[in-house]
Design a protein around this motif. Structure first.
Motif, PDB file in Angstrom:
ATOM      1  N   SER A 159       4.279  -6.609  -6.774  1.00 46.44           N
ATOM      2  CA  SER A 159       5.491  -6.699  -5.967  1.00 46.44           C
ATOM      3  C   SER A 159       5.402  -5.766  -4.761  1.00 46.44           C
ATOM      4  CB  SER A 159       6.711  -6.333  -6.818  1.00 46.44           C
ATOM      5  OG  SER A 159       7.796  -6.002  -5.962  1.00 46.44           O
ATOM      6  N   ALA A 160       5.597  -6.339  -3.581  1.00 47.68           N
ATOM      7  CA  ALA A 160       5.553  -5.523  -2.365  1.00 47.68           C
ATOM      8  C   ALA A 160       6.757  -4.590  -2.300  1.00 47.68           C
ATOM      9  CB  ALA A 160       5.533  -6.427  -1.136  1.00 47.68           C
ATOM     10  N   GLU A 161       7.831  -5.010  -2.938  1.00 46.98           N
ATOM     11  CA  GLU A 161       9.059  -4.220  -2.898  1.00 46.98           C
ATOM     12  C   GLU A 161       8.916  -2.921  -3.683  1.00 46.98           C
ATOM     13  OE1 GLU A 161      13.694  -5.303  -3.902  1.00 46.98           O
ATOM     14  OE2 GLU A 161      12.150  -5.948  -5.297  1.00 46.98           O
ATOM     15  N   SER A 162       8.334  -3.008  -4.891  1.00 50.61           N
ATOM     16  CA  SER A 162       8.303  -1.835  -5.766  1.00 50.61           C
ATOM     17  C   SER A 162       6.900  -1.307  -6.025  1.00 50.61           C
ATOM     18  CB  SER A 162       8.924  -2.199  -7.115  1.00 50.61           C
ATOM     19  OG  SER A 162       8.136  -3.205  -7.728  1.00 50.61           O
ATOM     20  N   GLY A 163       5.889  -2.092  -5.657  1.00 52.53           N
ATOM     21  CA  GLY A 163       4.532  -1.694  -6.007  1.00 52.53           C
ATOM     22  C   GLY A 163       4.227  -1.907  -7.482  1.00 52.53           C
ATOM     23  N   GLU A 220       0.844  -1.201   0.000  1.00 49.98           N
ATOM     24  CA  GLU A 220       0.000   0.000   0.000  1.00 49.98           C
ATOM     25  C   GLU A 220       0.881   1.255   0.000  1.00 49.98           C
ATOM     26  OE1 GLU A 220      -2.593   0.552   3.432  1.00 49.98           O
ATOM     27  OE2 GLU A 220      -3.823   1.965   2.278  1.00 49.98           O
ATOM     28  N   ALA A 221       1.900   1.235   0.846  1.00 48.66           N
ATOM     29  CA  ALA A 221       2.801   2.396   0.922  1.00 48.66           C
ATOM     30  C   ALA A 221       3.515   2.611  -0.410  1.00 48.66           C
ATOM     31  CB  ALA A 221       3.815   2.175   2.049  1.00 48.66           C
ATOM     32  N   ARG A 222       3.971   1.526  -1.024  1.00 51.14           N
ATOM     33  CA  ARG A 222       4.690   1.649  -2.306  1.00 51.14           C
ATOM     34  C   ARG A 222       3.775   2.196  -3.389  1.00 51.14           C
ATOM     35  NH1 ARG A 222       9.582   2.629  -2.185  1.00 51.14           N
ATOM     36  NH2 ARG A 222       8.990   3.065  -4.326  1.00 51.14           N
ATOM     37  N   LEU A 223       2.568   1.647  -3.448  1.00 50.54           N
ATOM     38  CA  LEU A 223       1.629   2.075  -4.484  1.00 50.54           C
ATOM     39  C   LEU A 223       1.308   3.554  -4.329  1.00 50.54           C
ATOM     40  CD1 LEU A 223      -0.739  -1.021  -4.529  1.00 50.54           C
ATOM     41  CD2 LEU A 223       0.492  -0.136  -6.518  1.00 50.54           C
ATOM     42  N   LYS A 224       1.115   3.975  -3.083  1.00 47.40           N
ATOM     43  CA  LYS A 224       0.801   5.391  -2.843  1.00 47.40           C
ATOM     44  C   LYS A 224       1.981   6.260  -3.240  1.00 47.40           C
ATOM     45  CE  LYS A 224      -2.817   5.128   0.636  1.00 47.40           C
ATOM     46  NZ  LYS A 224      -3.063   4.949   2.078  1.00 47.40           N
ATOM     47  N   ALA A 225       3.172   5.806  -2.873  1.00 45.25           N
ATOM     48  CA  ALA A 225       4.373   6.562  -3.248  1.00 45.25           C
ATOM     49  C   ALA A 225       4.489   6.647  -4.771  1.00 45.25           C
ATOM     50  CB  ALA A 225       5.613   5.900  -2.657  1.00 45.25           C
ATOM     51  N   ASN A 226       3.996   5.625  -5.456  1.00 48.23           N
ATOM     52  CA  ASN A 226       4.036   5.627  -6.925  1.00 48.23           C
ATOM     53  C   ASN A 226       2.911   6.468  -7.535  1.00 48.23           C
ATOM     54  OD1 ASN A 226       6.148   3.853  -6.697  1.00 48.23           O
ATOM     55  ND2 ASN A 226       5.024   2.039  -7.360  1.00 48.23           N
ATOM     56  N   GLY A 227       2.029   6.985  -6.698  1.00 47.16           N
ATOM     57  CA  GLY A 227       0.969   7.854  -7.214  1.00 47.16           C
ATOM     58  C   GLY A 227      -0.367   7.176  -7.424  1.00 47.16           C
ATOM     59  N   ALA A 228      -0.491   5.932  -6.983  1.00 50.31           N
ATOM     60  CA  ALA A 228      -1.770   5.237  -7.147  1.00 50.31           C
ATOM     61  C   ALA A 228      -2.621   5.424  -5.892  1.00 50.31           C
ATOM     62  CB  ALA A 228      -1.527   3.756  -7.397  1.00 50.31           C
ATOM     63  N   GLN A 229      -3.930   5.302  -6.039  1.00 51.34           N
ATOM     64  CA  GLN A 229      -4.817   5.316  -4.882  1.00 51.34           C
ATOM     65  C   GLN A 229      -5.179   3.876  -4.541  1.00 51.34           C
ATOM     66  OE1 GLN A 229      -7.990   8.287  -5.199  1.00 51.34           O
ATOM     67  NE2 GLN A 229      -6.936   9.109  -7.011  1.00 51.34           N
ATOM     68  N   VAL A 230      -5.193   3.588  -3.248  1.00 52.02           N
ATOM     69  CA  VAL A 230      -5.397   2.196  -2.829  1.00 52.02           C
ATOM     70  C   VAL A 230      -6.724   2.067  -2.088  1.00 52.02           C
ATOM     71  CG1 VAL A 230      -4.466   0.318  -1.408  1.00 52.02           C
ATOM     72  CG2 VAL A 230      -2.912   1.822  -2.676  1.00 52.02           C
TER      73      VAL A 230
END
Ligand code: SF4
Lengths: 254, 461
Positions: free
Chosen positions: B205-209, B69-79
């Motif tokens: 991937s949990a590592e990179s989102g 969740e943190a990675r995806l948000k950092a990448n600009g996605a909404q979770v």
């Protein structure tokens, strides 16, 4: 993963688990097993109290009923001697199935211990005793059916090693050898249409290879395939591996 | 009802359908095996490794889900998190309403079938168009997929040509090339009209989102080319810990599923449009769907959550080949479905408790599964659960009396002697259903109960 770890064989005495099918229908298979083992210098003890490995209820989903039978089997086959069984399916029940249904039971260690000393016949001969060739002769084209419950075990390859070494045996290649014959225990009676369609397909593949005899390490598959073929009026000859080994020996002696 | 529903369904299946299913599954299975064993020294070891990776991932979801969740948000996605099918559908609807969107193009995703998203959106007046060719045909026919990778494995091209004619997509023509071209032509405009593109995810991937999508038709790329908003619908079990875990999983997925080294497209999506990534939708939503998976995780069948939906177990399964997918009355058919579908029913488990019975326990599914799921063991556990919950099971012989006999040698020996009756009385006259079912299809060998024991005793003398 199957638990196929085995303690090394030390003595030359075994307990025979004849299987309920041999007890009820295929006495000659059990007798052949005894003769084959004795030929190898093994003393065969037959615990009279034996009944069944417990698999019908295990596969049927009634684990409480199955555990009752397994507990009886554990008592019947007490001791340290290897238990040899002319069926990959009953052997797998002892070293895999029973362990699964006893996961939460306090007597799991006893059940698992019996599993560790239970051997399918061909596996015992080839990998337990280290015997890799078989004397005598058996002039026939053989279609070998690898029973599904020997997947992931050394039994199928062991049976083929023995068959290949017998003078006169020609192994017939046939299609979809990895596919099930359709028996499946209670499956054969609760899914009779699918079960028999699977069997018909297996027979079709085998017949195309024109074998003199269909051989397996498991009589349950043979009972189903042979029964289907007979019902259709086109019988096929079926034998257990132990019978072929015994008959090959007979040929050597005569 | 005498026999199991899946057996009855199979008995009524059209010969044509059975032949299509058989040919297609058999050929894919055989190619898959050849490919894996030609190319790898120890493919079974690879399957075990892949299984360990996925098992680790599902057992540590409490760590990986917050991380992803943190990675995806950092990448600009909404979770978004959806506990149930309804809340997942509602989340999609809200995203579309908020944007004022009315049209969606969909790539193939099994989880959208599971939550019945397309019907839900249609009910709310929105268009949700399937763009995978197979799924498109399922949609115009108002049918259901019968295989998780090949939704229309049960149809032949003549049926498809008839459907296309009916839908006004051109005069009857059953040439596969023409059918594909016509679908492509029709869909092309739809991609341009749609505002939202929906995909699933094969892995996250949990590592990179990174979201990984594996397809063959390229339709998922089109779904994300002209649309402004990307929604990814993801089952919570799709997480893998690290990007490098993908190498082993992708190597196995294409080969196991469709007998390809790699599928034609493998997309890695790390977020919406940004200065560093000028292409793609400007908005991205990832909806994680539970819908019963947490309960599966808590059960003794959790290994089924390793599944990467390759379809290899369906292809090899002799029962699936005879019965076809619709026999399973579920989004997930075949061996994987026989475990997963009843579990996903939660407290309505009894309605699908017959599925785990539809197996001879031959173990072929376990032998091909790229994540080495012990499917037969799980089927057995579910059979036992059905028994413990007293779900009736047509055709299964009762085991109580047998167990009593088989745990008492005296009774057992008496039965061995008594069985001789079978040699004299016609089976028709013996009112034991299991015996009838046996004898209807197969001859019964001669009863020789106790003969071996007699032989042993005589030799001892
Ligand atoms: S259970 Fe295994 S073989 Fe079956 S679809 Fe899932 S990953 Fe593939």
């Amino acid at each position: 993963m199957l638990n196929t770890e085995r303690s090394p064989i030390t003595g030359k005495r075994v307990q025979l688990m004849a299987t309920c099918l041999c007890d009820a229908f295929y006495d000659d298979v059990a007798a052949a097993t005894v003769e084959v083992l004795e030929h190898l210098g093994v003393t065969v003890v037959f615990p009279e109290g034996q009944t069944c490995c417990g698999q019908p209820a295990f596969n049927g989903g009634d684990w409480a009923a199955s555990r009752r039978v397994v507990r009886h089997t554990v008592r019947t086959f007490a001791g340290e001697d290897p238990v040899v069984v002319p069926s990959g399916s009953c052997a797998a029940m002892m070293f895999h199935g029973a362990v699964l249904e006893f996961e939460k039971e306090s007597d799991l260690p006893e059940v698992a211990a019996l599993g560790r000393r239970t051997w399918e016949l061909a596996d015992f001969i080839v990998n337990g005793l280290g015997v890799k060739t078989w004397p005598g002769s058996y002039p026939a084209t053989v279609a070998f059916h690898r029973a599904c419950h020997t997947r992931g075990t050394a039994s199928g390859e062991a049976a083929l090693t023995l068959l290949r070494s017998i003078a006169g045996v020609k192994l017939a290649e046939f299609g979809e050898g990895e596919q099930c014959c359709g028996f499946g225990g209670t499956f054969s009676v609760s899914f009779p249409n699918i079960s028999s369609a699977m069997g018909d397909l297996k027979l079709e593949h085998m017949r195309a290879a024109n074998p003199d005899v269909v051989v397996s390490g498991d009589m349950s598959c043979m009972m189903h395939l042979g029964g289907l073929a007979a019902k259709e009026g086109k019988p096929v000859k079926t034998l257990h591996l132990a019978q072929v080994l015994r008959d090959a020996l007979k040929a050597a002696k005569s | 009802m005498r026999f199991q529903p899946i057996d009855q369904y199979s008995a009524g299946l059209k010969a044509d359908t059975r032949a299509s299913v058989y040919q297609s599954t058999k050929s894919t299975h055989e190619k898959r095996t050849k490919l894996l064993f030609d190319q790898f020294a120890a493919p079974d070891r690879l399957r075990e490794l892949a299984g360990e990776i996925k098992q680790h991932a599902i057992e540590n979801l409490d760590t990986y889900l917050p991380q992803v969740e943190a990675r995806l948000k950092a990448n600009g996605a909404q979770v978004h998190w959806a506990g149930t099918a309804e809340s997942a559908c509602a989340a999609v609807l809200k995203i579309m309403r908020d944007r004022g969107a009315t049209k969606m193009v969909k790539a193939k995703t099994m989880v959208s079938e599971e939550i019945e998203l397309a019907h839900y959106l249609e009910k709310h007046g929105l268009e949700a168009l399937e763009t995978d060719l197979g799924e498109f045909i399922v949609q115009i026919d108002d049918d259901h997929p019968s295989h998780i990778v090949r939704p229309i494995i049960h149809k032949n091209r003549r049926e498809i040509a008839t459907s296309f004619e009916r839908e006004g997509l051109g005069a009857y023509n059953d040439d596969p090339g023409t059918i594909t071209r016509r679908a492509r032509h029709f869909l092309r405009h739809k991609y341009l009209e749609a505002d939202v593109g929906l995909t699933g995810a094969n892995f996250v991937s949990a590592e990179s989102g990174r979201i990984v999508l594996v397809t063959n038709e390229g339709n998922s790329r089109f779904c994300l080319a002209a649309t402004k908003c990307h929604i990814a619908l993801v089952g919570i079990e799709k997480i893998v810990p690290r990007d490098r875990d993908l190498s082993i999983l992708l190597n196995l997925l294409g080969r196991s599923g469709t007998a390809q080294d790699l599928t034609v497209y493998t997309e890695f999506i790390s977020g919406p449009k940004s200065p560093a990534q000028p292409d793609g939708p400007e908005e991205m939503h990832v909806i994680f769907v539970d819908n019963g998976r947490t309960e599966v995780l808590a059960s003794d069948c959790r290994e089924i959550l390793r599944c990467i939906r390759c379809g290899a177990c369906l292809n090899v399964c002799p029962v699936y080949r005879q019965a076809s997918g619709h026999a399973y009355r579920s989004v997930y058919p075949g061996p994987v479905g026989a475990v997963l579908s009843p579990l996903l029913m939660k407290d309505k488990f009894p309605q699908k408790a017959d599925l785990p019975k539809a197996s001879s326990l031959c173990g072929a599914c376990n032998e091909v599964c790229p994540v080495n799921i012990p499917i037969p063991d799980l089927l057995l556990r579910l059979r036992n659960r059905a028994k413990e919950e007293n779900v009736p099971s047509p055709g299964t012989p009762p085991m109580g009396a047998w167990a009593l006999m088989a745990s008492q040698p005296t009774a057992w020996k008496a039965a061995l002697a008594g069985g001789k009756l079978l040699n004299y009385v016609p089976t028709k006259l013996i009112p034991v259903p299991a015996l009838q079912a046996w004898a209807d299809k197969r001859a019964l060998p001669a009863w020789r109960g106790g003969e071996f024991r007699k032989w042993m005793r005589q030799r001892a003398q």
